[in-house]
Design an enzyme around this catalytic site. Structure first.
Site, PDB file in Angstrom:
ATOM      1  CD  GLU A   1      -1.392  -2.305   2.111  1.00  0.00           C
ATOM      2  OE1 GLU A   1      -2.191  -2.881   2.867  1.00  0.00           O
ATOM      3  OE2 GLU A   1      -0.193  -2.641   1.995  1.00  0.00           O
TER       4      GLU A   1
ATOM      5  CB  ALA B   1      16.212 -44.598  -4.154  1.00  0.00           C
TER       6      ALA B   1
ATOM      7  CB  ALA C   1      17.419 -52.357  -3.120  1.00  0.00           C
TER       8      ALA C   1
END
Length: 368
Positions: A54, A164, A166
């Site tokens: 503002e 991902a 193992a």
């Protein structure tokens, strides 16, 4: 409300989005001043401690602000915080009408700003494009109303739902365009949070690597026994670093403090830390949006604790096999009625991958 009102508020929302990466911990706010159907001033809040939207719009308008309508995406503040009240500035400028998209959820304001303006003779209206305005600041709204940040969990998975191999190898599951997209999600966050397992396995930086962004979010590690190496990449980069722990080993604490990490001790809960205490502390530190980038253990724990508000999942068009790691570590369900249902907010192609946004709350989510 007229068509012009909608048009000018839409412009104010566009301006507010310019503070997406920089306004934190303050809300993203835009303002447009209109007199005689002509925009005489506009502005947006860029950085905490600097002028609010503002005030910037009023400065741009000068004397033309007298008798104007101010379209602002959040109720003007009426308290002395980092800056003076915007209600005072609007009254001194002689604004005749204020249209706010939504009330400020901050209890120090929450309707009082609009009431002050109305009492002074300003025509006040509220609620125009409120859904869009709320979507700009999910974290600020949640922190002010519930005392905890908005938690966004970012995950990447293969077509068969694996994150991902193992062995833990996951680089790179998604393409360069998707990884760049993640940088934009990081840039808008107050904090990036991970677990010690991810730190030890991947040695991530968790920093923002966008040339147009200077603010680095707080980087957070959950490390109950203080196994974070002082040489970890996450500790070597510019920006603030916070480690939550239950460990009181003075030698380990000292070595991490030498690396400029801030340590906070919280209680244990189950096999990890008290996640509610973690989120309460992050809220106390004015964190609005927390992005979680972790493995399935922490992601599952947050989900079980009811602390996940949003999921951003990248789907890569490849297969990793049934021995690879999953998205969440969760207890086995024996009844379908116990399943967790998500609401799909958005589906978008990101390079060769797909991005899905889900929410576990009723709150609107910001689309980029």
């Amino acid at each position: 409300m007229s068509a012009a009102d909608y048009r000018y508020m839409a412009r104010a929302l566009t301006l507010a989005r310019r503070g997406l990466y920089s306004a934190d911990p303050n809300p993203r706010v835009g303002c447009v001043l209109v007199r005689d159907d002509d925009i005489v001033g506009e502005g947006w809040h860029e950085q905490a401690g600097e002028a609010h939207a503002e005030v910037i719009a009023l400065d741009a308008a000068g004397d033309r602000a007298r008798g104007a309508t101010a379209y602002v995406t959040l109720e003007p503040c009426c308290h002395h915080g980092r800056t003076p009240p915007c209600t005072d500035a609007l009254l001194q400028a002689g604004v005749a009408r204020v249209v706010a998209a939504m009330r400020d959820p901050n209890p120090q304001v929450s309707g009082q700003g609009l009431a002050i303006l109305a009492k002074a003779g300003v025509a006040v209206e509220c609620g125009l494009l409120e859904t869009e305005a709320r979507a700009l600041n999910p974290g600020f709204i949640q922190r002010m109303t519930t005392g905890r940040p908005w938690v966004r969990v970012k995950l990447a998975m293969s077509l068969d739902g694996r994150t991902a191999l193992a062995s833990g190898e996951s680089q790179w599951l998604t393409g360069a365009v998707a990884r760049q997209d993640v940088q934009r999600w990081r840039a808008r966050s107050s904090a990036i949070l991970t677990g010690i397992g991810t730190v030890l396995a991947d040695d991530p930086g968790l920093n923002v690597r966008l040339p147009e962004v200077s603010r680095q979010p707080l980087r957070v590690i959950l490390d109950s026994e203080l196994h974070t190496p002082p040489t970890a990449k996450i500790l070597q980069l510019p920006g603030s670093m916070l480690i939550f722990t239950a460990g009181a080993d003075p030698d380990r604490q000292a070595s991490l403090r030498v690396a400029d990490a801030d340590l906070v001790v919280v209680p244990k809960a189950g096999h990890g830390l008290d996640l509610l205490a973690v989120m309460a502390e992050l809220a106390r530190r004015e964190c609005n949006e927390v992005q979680v980038e972790s493995g399935p253990t922490l992601a599952g724990a947050l989900l079980q604790a009811g602390l996940v508000d949003e999921l951003v999942i990248y789907l890569a068009p490849l297969l990793l096999g049934d021995k690879a790691r999953g998205l969440f570590q969760l207890p086995e369900l024996t009844r379908m009625q116990d399943r967790r249902e998500l609401e799909l907010i958005e589906t978008r192609a990101v390079g060769k991958d797909w991005r899905f946004i889900f929410t576990l709350a009723k709150n609107p989510v910001v689309n980029q």
